[in-house]
Design an enzyme around this catalytic site. Sequence first.
Site, PDB file in Angstrom:
ATOM      1  N   CYS A 108       1.753  16.937   4.178  1.00  0.00           N
ATOM      2  CA  CYS A 108       0.386  17.259   4.629  1.00  0.00           C
ATOM      3  C   CYS A 108       0.360  18.114   5.895  1.00  0.00           C
ATOM      4  O   CYS A 108      -0.666  18.691   6.231  1.00  0.00           O
ATOM      5  CB  CYS A 108      -0.413  15.981   4.845  1.00  0.00           C
ATOM      6  SG  CYS A 108      -0.616  15.048   3.328  1.00  0.00           S
ATOM      7  N   HIS A 242      -6.483  18.110   9.423  1.00  0.00           N
ATOM      8  CA  HIS A 242      -6.050  17.726   8.075  1.00  0.00           C
ATOM      9  C   HIS A 242      -6.993  16.620   7.597  1.00  0.00           C
ATOM     10  O   HIS A 242      -7.393  15.757   8.371  1.00  0.00           O
ATOM     11  CB  HIS A 242      -4.606  17.226   8.100  1.00  0.00           C
ATOM     12  CG  HIS A 242      -4.214  16.547   6.825  1.00  0.00           C
ATOM     13  ND1 HIS A 242      -4.429  17.132   5.596  1.00  0.00           N
ATOM     14  CD2 HIS A 242      -3.673  15.328   6.577  1.00  0.00           C
ATOM     15  CE1 HIS A 242      -4.007  16.304   4.652  1.00  0.00           C
ATOM     16  NE2 HIS A 242      -3.549  15.197   5.215  1.00  0.00           N
ATOM     17  N   ASN A 272      -7.972  14.178  -0.078  1.00  0.00           N
ATOM     18  CA  ASN A 272      -6.822  14.708   0.672  1.00  0.00           C
ATOM     19  C   ASN A 272      -6.075  15.716  -0.204  1.00  0.00           C
ATOM     20  O   ASN A 272      -5.447  15.338  -1.192  1.00  0.00           O
ATOM     21  CB  ASN A 272      -5.916  13.525   1.044  1.00  0.00           C
ATOM     22  CG  ASN A 272      -4.703  13.942   1.871  1.00  0.00           C
ATOM     23  OD1 ASN A 272      -4.395  15.125   1.953  1.00  0.00           O
ATOM     24  ND2 ASN A 272      -4.022  12.975   2.444  1.00  0.00           N
TER      25      ASN A 272
HETATM   26  O1  UT7 Z   1      -2.235  12.785   4.445  1.00  0.00           O
HETATM   27  C1  UT7 Z   1      -1.084  12.089   4.763  1.00  0.00           C
HETATM   28  C2  UT7 Z   1      -1.342  11.055   5.721  1.00  0.00           C
HETATM   29  N1  UT7 Z   1      -2.005   9.933   5.092  1.00  0.00           N
HETATM   30  C3  UT7 Z   1      -2.863   9.225   5.788  1.00  0.00           C
HETATM   31  O2  UT7 Z   1      -3.151   9.552   6.904  1.00  0.00           O
HETATM   32  C4  UT7 Z   1      -3.413   7.969   5.151  1.00  0.00           C
HETATM   33  C5  UT7 Z   1      -3.435   6.882   6.175  1.00  0.00           C
HETATM   34  N2  UT7 Z   1      -3.912   5.618   5.684  1.00  0.00           N
HETATM   35  C6  UT7 Z   1      -5.192   5.394   5.309  1.00  0.00           C
HETATM   36  O3  UT7 Z   1      -5.989   6.295   5.292  1.00  0.00           O
HETATM   37  C7  UT7 Z   1      -5.604   3.981   5.013  1.00  0.00           C
HETATM   38  O4  UT7 Z   1      -4.583   3.095   5.417  1.00  0.00           O
HETATM   39  C8  UT7 Z   1      -5.936   3.737   3.526  1.00  0.00           C
HETATM   40  C9  UT7 Z   1      -7.218   4.448   3.158  1.00  0.00           C
HETATM   41  C10 UT7 Z   1      -4.789   4.214   2.653  1.00  0.00           C
HETATM   42  C11 UT7 Z   1      -6.135   2.231   3.284  1.00  0.00           C
HETATM   43  O5  UT7 Z   1      -7.158   1.749   4.135  1.00  0.00           O
HETATM   44  P1  UT7 Z   1      -6.917   0.424   4.991  1.00  0.00           P
HETATM   45  O6  UT7 Z   1      -8.165   0.152   5.694  1.00  0.00           O
HETATM   46  O7  UT7 Z   1      -5.692   0.652   5.836  1.00  0.00           O
HETATM   47  O8  UT7 Z   1      -6.685  -0.659   3.867  1.00  0.00           O
HETATM   48  P2  UT7 Z   1      -5.406  -1.543   3.601  1.00  0.00           P
HETATM   49  O9  UT7 Z   1      -4.282  -0.734   3.064  1.00  0.00           O
HETATM   50  O10 UT7 Z   1      -5.152  -2.381   4.811  1.00  0.00           O
HETATM   51  O11 UT7 Z   1      -5.946  -2.480   2.434  1.00  0.00           O
HETATM   52  C12 UT7 Z   1      -7.015  -3.408   2.653  1.00  0.00           C
HETATM   53  C13 UT7 Z   1      -7.296  -4.127   1.353  1.00  0.00           C
HETATM   54  C14 UT7 Z   1      -6.040  -4.667   0.692  1.00  0.00           C
HETATM   55  O12 UT7 Z   1      -6.372  -5.918   0.123  1.00  0.00           O
HETATM   56  P3  UT7 Z   1      -5.979  -7.272   0.878  1.00  0.00           P
HETATM   57  O13 UT7 Z   1      -4.491  -7.223   1.008  1.00  0.00           O
HETATM   58  O14 UT7 Z   1      -6.688  -7.225   2.191  1.00  0.00           O
HETATM   59  O15 UT7 Z   1      -6.500  -8.324  -0.067  1.00  0.00           O
HETATM   60  C15 UT7 Z   1      -5.748  -3.672  -0.408  1.00  0.00           C
HETATM   61  O16 UT7 Z   1      -5.061  -4.277  -1.495  1.00  0.00           O
HETATM   62  O17 UT7 Z   1      -7.864  -3.209   0.404  1.00  0.00           O
HETATM   63  C16 UT7 Z   1      -7.135  -3.270  -0.822  1.00  0.00           C
HETATM   64  N3  UT7 Z   1      -7.177  -1.942  -1.441  1.00  0.00           N
HETATM   65  C17 UT7 Z   1      -8.183  -1.552  -2.235  1.00  0.00           C
HETATM   66  N4  UT7 Z   1      -9.300  -2.173  -2.653  1.00  0.00           N
HETATM   67  C18 UT7 Z   1     -10.130  -1.490  -3.449  1.00  0.00           C
HETATM   68  C19 UT7 Z   1      -6.285  -0.932  -1.322  1.00  0.00           C
HETATM   69  N5  UT7 Z   1      -6.705   0.131  -2.040  1.00  0.00           N
HETATM   70  C20 UT7 Z   1      -7.873  -0.231  -2.612  1.00  0.00           C
HETATM   71  C21 UT7 Z   1      -8.783   0.429  -3.451  1.00  0.00           C
HETATM   72  N6  UT7 Z   1      -9.901  -0.226  -3.837  1.00  0.00           N
HETATM   73  N7  UT7 Z   1      -8.596   1.702  -3.868  1.00  0.00           N
END
Ligand code: UT7
Length: 315
Positions: A108, A242, A272
């Site tokens: 990215c 980005h 993204n």
């Molecule tokens: O471009 C390259 C660089 N990439 C980035 O900068 C991405 C950086 N990361 C992010 O943007 C975020 O971490 C995400 C958008 C990927 C995830 O958001 P988050 O607030 O960090 O969520 P999380 O990974 O902590 O997940 C929270 C909960 C989890 O459930 P539990 O364990 O709390 O029960 C996940 O299993 O959300 C769940 N989850 C979803 N639920 C519904 C993960 N993906 C989904 C989904 N729909 N698509």
Amino acid sequence: MVGFGGYLPNRIVTNDELAARLDTSDDWIRARTGITQRHIAGPNDNAVSMATAAASRALDYAGVPAAAVDAIIVATSTPDQAFPATAVRVQAELGLRGGFGFDIAAACSGFVYALSTADALIRSGQAGRVLVIGSEVYSRILDWSDRGTCVLFGDGAGAVLLTAAEGEGPEGILSTHLHSDGSTGDLLYVDGAIGLRESSGFLRMRGRDVFRHAVAKLSASVDEVLAANGLTYADVSWLVPHQANLRIIEGVARKLELPQERVVITVDRHANTSAASIPLAMNEAVRDGRIRKGDLVLMEALGGGLTWGSALARL
Ligand code: UT7
């Protein structure tokens, strides 16, 4: 930066469409990322075709014929082939018989890396006009059963034409700053490549860890580029970041004390698009008249590697 172009595949996939076949929801995706939809490549779209379309539009914008281009740099992590490089294929598609082209793989951060390389080529006198392109088809490396990654990405290409300025004018790339840390490679990677025998070929990410690195490293990056130029937050006209996650973008904008109206946002509609996201955003904001001549534009990105960096340009 004299030319800007973009290409997005026709097919739009909404969050609701994904929610119909995955355990996710429009609410979750919007709240956690700001994404509402993404463009997904059709059967005739690929890294070369999209890069060529974006490059042609950038050349048209600048009123520069393809034959006047000295170098083509394509930032991509989703090339059609291991080689020839995407850039060399774009060179042929544009009908260019001279100059040279090569690809950059920095995930990215690829566009910032490519911009830095193009700037160096121009400053050293090796090239006078350089096409800098980001072109990505992440839809083909996504595990469409993994809700933690597949909802986040989209396809597209963006291009910027750089041209050597006469003398030391106030406009152009002021500086670029690149970083990587290979020890964090397991946070965001593609499981496999042509050189590996056994692999899924899918993108894998530890989202929460990448998020943490993004906030800290992008914050440091914007301080670094401004300090290097003796400038302050108040000097920045536009943040063109980005586009990975609206929450990360808003965090950096808050740090810069920039109002939302001074931040170019496409993640809501494009998701993204990796190395294509900054040039797509630049293209949109220049063409709709938001970014104007004389504006100071700050670009920053972080991606797999981890790689990250920033660039400051006066339009
Ligand atoms: O471009 C390259 C660089 N990439 C980035 O900068 C991405 C950086 N990361 C992010 O943007 C975020 O971490 C995400 C958008 C990927 C995830 O958001 P988050 O607030 O960090 O969520 P999380 O990974 O902590 O997940 C929270 C909960 C989890 O459930 P539990 O364990 O709390 O029960 C996940 O299993 O959300 C769940 N989850 C979803 N639920 C519904 C993960 N993906 C989904 C989904 N729909 N698509």
